[in-house]
Structures are given as C-alpha cells and as structure tokens.
Design a protein around this motif. Sequence first.
Motif, PDB file in Angstrom:
ATOM      1  N   TYR A 170       4.269  30.166  13.453  1.00  0.00           N
ATOM      2  CA  TYR A 170       4.054  30.145  14.898  1.00  0.00           C
ATOM      3  C   TYR A 170       5.139  30.952  15.600  1.00  0.00           C
TER       4      TYR A 170
ATOM      5  N   TYR B  99       2.375  25.037   4.187  1.00  0.00           N
ATOM      6  CA  TYR B  99       3.344  25.446   5.188  1.00  0.00           C
ATOM      7  C   TYR B  99       4.334  26.460   4.619  1.00  0.00           C
TER       8      TYR B  99
ATOM      9  N   LEU C 110       5.107  21.620  14.669  1.00  0.00           N
ATOM     10  CA  LEU C 110       5.062  22.585  13.566  1.00  0.00           C
ATOM     11  C   LEU C 110       5.527  21.911  12.286  1.00  0.00           C
TER      12      LEU C 110
ATOM     13  N   LYS D 298       4.670  26.295  10.927  1.00  0.00           N
ATOM     14  CA  LYS D 298       3.275  26.678  11.169  1.00  0.00           C
ATOM     15  C   LYS D 298       2.540  25.641  12.010  1.00  0.00           C
ATOM     16  N   LYS D 299       1.638  26.173  12.807  1.00  0.00           N
ATOM     17  CA  LYS D 299       0.798  25.336  13.653  1.00  0.00           C
ATOM     18  C   LYS D 299      -0.349  24.753  12.814  1.00  0.00           C
TER      19      LYS D 299
END
Length: 429
Positions: A225, A259, A188, A192-193
Amino acid sequence: MTARIAYCTDMEKSVLANNFEKRGWFQVSPDDEWYFYWAGAQTCRSLFSVDSGYRMNDNQMINHFPTHYELTRKDLLVKNIKRYRRELEREGSTLAARDATGRYIHLDFLPTTFMLPADYNLFVEEFRRNPNTTWILKPAGRSQGVGIFLVNKLAQIKKWSRDTKSSFNPTLVKDTYVISRYIENPLLIGGKKFDLRMYVLVTSYRPLKAYMYKQGFCRFCTVRYDTSGQELDNMFVHLTNVSIQKHGASISHPSPHPYSPQEEYNSVHGGKWPVRTLRLYLEGTRGKSRTDRLFSDITWLVVHSLRAVAPIMASDRHCFECYGYDIIIDDQLKPWMIEVNASPSMTSTTANDRILKYKLVDDIISIVLPPDGVPNVHWNKIPSPDKFGDFELLLDEEVYQNSDHHHQHTSGHRGGGKTSDRHSAPRWK
C-alpha cells in the motif's frame, strides 16, 4: 432416504454440481419441472419479471429474492441505509444518535457516499470542505472491480465527465456511479491492504431470518500500500478483487505468505487468509478484547444493513439468498461496509477455496430445505441447530418475538434479536 430432487442451474461450478449430486439430485433444464434453482441474479430477474408470466408452485425454491438489488446495487444500498437512519431519527431512536460533528455514533459504517450525476453539487461541496481527501468512483451496477478508479482532484472528475460524454446529464446517462470517500488508513498486514469477505444467508425478510458464516476470508493486494497518493492509478495497490489481482504479476516464484513484499499473485493461497487466521493475528497484535469488539461491530453492520432493506424487500417464500459482504478494516479496527454481492463467486481459485465453498453450499442447502429435503413454501424456515453447519444464527425475529424476552431491547433494535449488546463477544470465530 434422501428425496430425488430435480434441480437446474445456469452456473457451471463444481462446488454446486458436486453438492447436488451428493444428494442424489438430477439436473433438468429451466423449461422442465424443477424443484431447486441455483441461478444467476440476471436469470432471477427475468424469471420474476411481470413479462415472464412464470408462477412458482409450492415445491419450488430459488436462490435470490426478486428485489435483491435493494441491498446489492451500490447506489440503492446507500440510499436505503440513509433512509433507515432518517426513519430511526424520526422515531427518536437512540440508534440514530449523532456526535458533535454530526456523524452517526452507532450507524457510521458506510463511507461518505454520493450518487453521480444526481448528487454532483453535494459532492463538490463536501470535496471543497475536505480538499485533501481521496475518493473512489464505481459504476453502481457492476462487479469484480470493473470501471473503478480513484481521484483526489476535482479536475479529474471534470475530465471523466467530458470523457464519458455528458455523463452529468441525468437524461442521457445510463449508468449511475457512486463516489465514496476512500478509506485512506486501512489496516495493513505486511504493508498490504486487504478486505474481508463474509457470507450472510437470509432465508426470510419478513420476519427477518439471517445467518453468518464462520469461514470467511481476507483478500490481499499483491502490491504494498502506498500512502503518498502517487499510486492512485495502480489498482493492484487498492482493489483486492481476485479477478484483478490474479493478473497482477508473474506467479513463477510464489511467495510463502499473502503479505510478502514481492509483487506477485500466489496461486497456492490465492492471496487469501481464512478469517480465523486474521482473528489470531489481531488477538496477538491488538489483544482479544479489541478483536472481539471488531467482530461484534461487523455483526452489527450486517444486521442493520439487513434491517434497512427488510421493509422494502419482496420477501417471497420461494426464495433465500447468500450475500457476500465486503468489509474494509481501518487501522483503528473500525469496519467499513464497502459493498454487498448478490452472487458471490463460486469459482475455486485454490484448494482451500474449493473446500470452503463446497461446505458453504452444503450448509446453505441444509438450512433452507425442510427436514424431508423437499422445498415447501409452507415450512416455517426454522431448521434445527444441527443443520446449521458452519453458519451461526444472526437473528430470527419470529423466534425472538415469540419469546419471553420480546420486551427487552426492542427500541434499539426494531424487533430485537441476538445482537442486542453491540460489543458483547461474538460467538462465531
């Protein structure tokens, strides 16, 4: 002087048209006499079908191999990788070595995957051995995130089976699905993925000639995520496809970084990072040697996925192909090959996108055409390095087999090539 080439395309994309026009080419219809065809995968299948009766002449070139789906259909990709491993095991190759748990040591770059309905019982056995895992279900022949969903209970599979009306009856089902163990520990950035899109150009399968593009990019999800399993239905958490993420939320207050914790799609950067930015970030957070090893592992999985399909691919000399590889990196910096796209999008969602894809097409054309700029099936498809642009030669088995080094590394690499040392620092950055 540049040759006047008649081209046709069924894709109205500016990055294509601008490249063709820059070269002084002129557009014709598929029914006219053409030299260069940039076609959709379906068009190519129709052209190469037995029923079409079409035969290309020596000065025609098209951007797909007849059986490209052996690599780009999700179920066939899995089947071919598994067959490749079995063949190497039978040959006694060290490449097919396994650890104490039975996992492949060198060829473990695909998540555990089964085909439905055919492998349903095998899937159930695996699920019961590891009941606390999440699985992702995808239609084998679709793209852009269509029809994908996540499950973590057998009851969800059974409900899906009922909802799709006897989908586990192989005589009735039209669509094969693949079900893969979901990578639950993705790397991540900013919570975030993301996944990595890399472009790979193949100009021949026999002998295998392939190039890696240096200018790939990361695609970020718009939503942070969630590791609790409560967000299985929220595709904005799990799927990085731009076709999905751009519908995720308002872009009226764009965030400065892909992100950002804000749940929105940013139309300026399109939720994307250039691969060079990812590399700098990883070198700063994980160290250069570990980052080099990651990118060497990515090269490794690309090479062996191509070697897995090369023996069964129809290597027509009229053809070349640019594949879009989608790769997930987990939090241990291990890359996983998720899928390979036959027609990676030429749509430009941002200014940087347009620049990258224009240059990508420009470099592809420079590599696949002979020095005089006219398609010719008798050309050996060995361009001079000044034509590579932002591509890096991944492997050329013809050049290698004719070199003084052919006797080295062949047992481990089925013909050898540039990537003989798996963890040497890659040259593309």
